[in-house]
Design a protein around this motif. Sequence first.
Motif, mmCIF file in Angstrom:
data_model
loop_
_atom_site.group_PDB
_atom_site.id
_atom_site.type_symbol
_atom_site.label_atom_id
_atom_site.label_comp_id
_atom_site.label_asym_id
_atom_site.label_seq_id
_atom_site.Cartn_x
_atom_site.Cartn_y
_atom_site.Cartn_z
ATOM 1 N N PRO A 6 -45.901 -25.212 33.768
ATOM 2 C CA PRO A 6 -46.178 -24.014 32.962
ATOM 3 C C PRO A 6 -47.646 -23.590 33.090
ATOM 4 O O PRO A 6 -48.545 -24.427 33.187
ATOM 5 C CB PRO A 6 -45.849 -24.459 31.539
ATOM 6 N N SER A 7 -47.883 -22.281 33.090
ATOM 7 C CA SER A 7 -49.223 -21.760 33.340
ATOM 8 C C SER A 7 -50.264 -22.265 32.343
ATOM 9 O O SER A 7 -51.417 -22.478 32.715
ATOM 10 C CB SER A 7 -49.213 -20.230 33.387
ATOM 11 N N ALA A 8 -49.873 -22.477 31.093
ATOM 12 C CA ALA A 8 -50.834 -22.997 30.105
ATOM 13 C C ALA A 8 -51.308 -24.396 30.490
ATOM 14 O O ALA A 8 -52.481 -24.735 30.318
ATOM 15 C CB ALA A 8 -50.217 -23.005 28.709
ATOM 16 N N LEU A 9 -50.401 -25.201 31.040
ATOM 17 C CA LEU A 9 -50.777 -26.555 31.447
ATOM 18 C C LEU A 9 -51.610 -26.527 32.726
ATOM 19 O O LEU A 9 -52.525 -27.338 32.890
ATOM 20 C CB LEU A 9 -49.529 -27.422 31.633
ATOM 21 N N VAL A 10 -51.318 -25.591 33.621
ATOM 22 C CA VAL A 10 -52.147 -25.424 34.820
ATOM 23 C C VAL A 10 -53.567 -25.075 34.401
ATOM 24 O O VAL A 10 -54.537 -25.604 34.953
ATOM 25 C CB VAL A 10 -51.570 -24.347 35.765
ATOM 26 N N ALA A 11 -53.698 -24.203 33.404
ATOM 27 C CA ALA A 11 -55.029 -23.800 32.938
ATOM 28 C C ALA A 11 -55.806 -24.998 32.408
ATOM 29 O O ALA A 11 -57.000 -25.163 32.699
ATOM 30 C CB ALA A 11 -54.909 -22.725 31.858
ATOM 31 N N VAL A 12 -55.143 -25.864 31.648
ATOM 32 C CA VAL A 12 -55.811 -27.060 31.124
ATOM 33 C C VAL A 12 -56.263 -27.947 32.280
ATOM 34 O O VAL A 12 -57.407 -28.407 32.312
ATOM 35 C CB VAL A 12 -54.889 -27.848 30.159
ATOM 36 N N LEU A 13 -55.379 -28.176 33.242
ATOM 37 C CA LEU A 13 -55.738 -29.002 34.400
ATOM 38 C C LEU A 13 -56.905 -28.400 35.171
ATOM 39 O O LEU A 13 -57.821 -29.112 35.584
ATOM 40 C CB LEU A 13 -54.548 -29.149 35.353
ATOM 41 N N PHE A 14 -56.867 -27.084 35.374
ATOM 42 C CA PHE A 14 -57.918 -26.406 36.129
ATOM 43 C C PHE A 14 -59.281 -26.596 35.472
ATOM 44 O O PHE A 14 -60.245 -26.994 36.123
ATOM 45 C CB PHE A 14 -57.586 -24.917 36.259
ATOM 46 N N VAL A 15 -59.353 -26.346 34.168
ATOM 47 C CA VAL A 15 -60.636 -26.475 33.462
ATOM 48 C C VAL A 15 -61.059 -27.939 33.410
ATOM 49 O O VAL A 15 -62.232 -28.265 33.623
ATOM 50 C CB VAL A 15 -60.560 -25.852 32.053
ATOM 51 N N LEU A 16 -60.118 -28.838 33.158
ATOM 52 C CA LEU A 16 -60.442 -30.264 33.102
ATOM 53 C C LEU A 16 -60.959 -30.760 34.452
ATOM 54 O O LEU A 16 -61.924 -31.532 34.506
ATOM 55 C CB LEU A 16 -59.222 -31.070 32.666
#
Length: 152
Positions: free
Chosen positions: A34-44
């Motif tokens: 899901p895109s929200a989880l991709v965003a978390v991974l990207f920033v992390l």
Amino acid sequence: MPERAQAHELADAIFMFGRTLRGALVHHDTDVLPSALVAVLFVLARMGECRPSELAVEMCVSQSSLSRQIAELVERGLVDRHPDPDDRRAHRVSCSVAGIEILDIVKKRRTERLSAELSDWHEDEIAGAITTLERLTSSLAPLVIDTRRTNS
């Protein structure tokens, strides 16, 4: 300084660009994650190992919603959670090897999709777009910092 009407047009254009970008690139990766989880991974991945509270501030989101996302990413094996050596009550998070691999897949897909859609652009047009986006990001960064201060 831009006129008020120009600033209004620019704000609208940025908003529409964001919606278009999400529709064109981001939402096509939901079969991977899901895109929200991709965003978390990207920033992390960009931040490196940190406390979830630091990640929440960086992402301008509440700690409660982020903690649910982190829990899901840990459960999927995409984020590692470690005890914080400075505070036994806290923990730190980082992307796991599998998390980095998922990010690489998503970035590769997005790059391929963007390359195909911009195939009629010249290199100088792409370079100009990059310069403009970087300048916009730099100019708008103080607003993000202010948001982080008021939300933390």
